[in-house]
Design a protein around this motif. Structure first.
Motif, mmCIF file in Angstrom:
data_model
loop_
_atom_site.group_PDB
_atom_site.id
_atom_site.type_symbol
_atom_site.label_atom_id
_atom_site.label_comp_id
_atom_site.label_asym_id
_atom_site.label_seq_id
_atom_site.Cartn_x
_atom_site.Cartn_y
_atom_site.Cartn_z
ATOM 1 N N ARG A 199 0.825 -1.205 0.000
ATOM 2 C CA ARG A 199 0.000 0.000 0.000
ATOM 3 C C ARG A 199 0.860 1.256 0.000
ATOM 4 N NH1 ARG A 199 -4.058 -0.023 4.505
ATOM 5 N NH2 ARG A 199 -5.117 1.517 3.224
ATOM 6 N N LEU A 219 -5.276 4.145 -0.386
ATOM 7 C CA LEU A 219 -5.406 4.823 0.910
ATOM 8 C C LEU A 219 -6.464 4.167 1.794
ATOM 9 C CD1 LEU A 219 -5.139 8.581 -0.100
ATOM 10 C CD2 LEU A 219 -3.576 7.339 1.389
ATOM 11 N N TYR A 220 -7.416 3.527 1.178
ATOM 12 C CA TYR A 220 -8.535 2.941 1.921
ATOM 13 C C TYR A 220 -8.509 1.427 1.804
ATOM 14 C CZ TYR A 220 -9.986 7.760 1.541
ATOM 15 O OH TYR A 220 -10.009 9.120 1.604
ATOM 16 N N LYS A 221 -8.770 0.763 2.913
ATOM 17 C CA LYS A 221 -8.797 -0.707 2.901
ATOM 18 C C LYS A 221 -10.085 -1.213 2.352
ATOM 19 C CE LYS A 221 -5.522 -2.804 5.863
ATOM 20 N NZ LYS A 221 -5.238 -3.654 6.939
#
Length: 138
Positions: free
Chosen positions: A93, A136-138
């Protein structure tokens, strides 16, 4: 030829991310960056000395010195933040988000270097941005 160097750079940057993630596991990220920088120092000076490029050292204009020093400072800060991010996050990530540097580079090269931007560059930058936002977001 530049394309081959760019691909090699990308490959070694990928290795850097994976090796760095493993390397920062049991050590402070700032110390890890210092160790990495020392290795780079020896390698690059070795290449400069063995390639007999040090004679050019005396001929470097002061303006060039300023920008090389600024570039070095920016690189050092980038590495410090990158290693800290790797220590805290998943390499899968962190690395893609780090590639937002490509988008920043495109914008800065347009503003300060007056380099042209075409539709292909804009689409590529938008795709990189979109990919970074997704990471940025899971």
């Amino acid at each position: 030829m530049w394309k081959y160097y760019a691909l090699l750079s990308a490959f070694f940057a990928a290795l850097t991310a994976v090796f760095a993630k493993i390397g920062v596991k049991d050590v402070d990220s700032d110390l890890a960056t210092a160790i990495r920088t020392t290795v780079i120092l020896f390698i690059t000076w070795g290449i400069a000395i063995l390639g007999n490029h040090t004679c050019d050292f005396r001929c470097i204009p002061s303006r060039t010195w300023i920008f090389l020093i600024l570039s070095g400072a920016a690189t050092g800060l980038s590495w410090l933040f990158y290693f800290r991010a790797l220590q805290l996050g998943d390499v899968s990530r962190v690395a893609p988000i780090d590639k937002l540097s490509v988008v920043f580079t495109i914008c800065l090269s347009f503003m300060f270097l007056k380099e042209p931007i075409n539709a292909k560059v804009i689409v590529g930058a938008l795709l990189i941005t979109a990919g970074s936002i997704v990471m940025l977001y899971k």
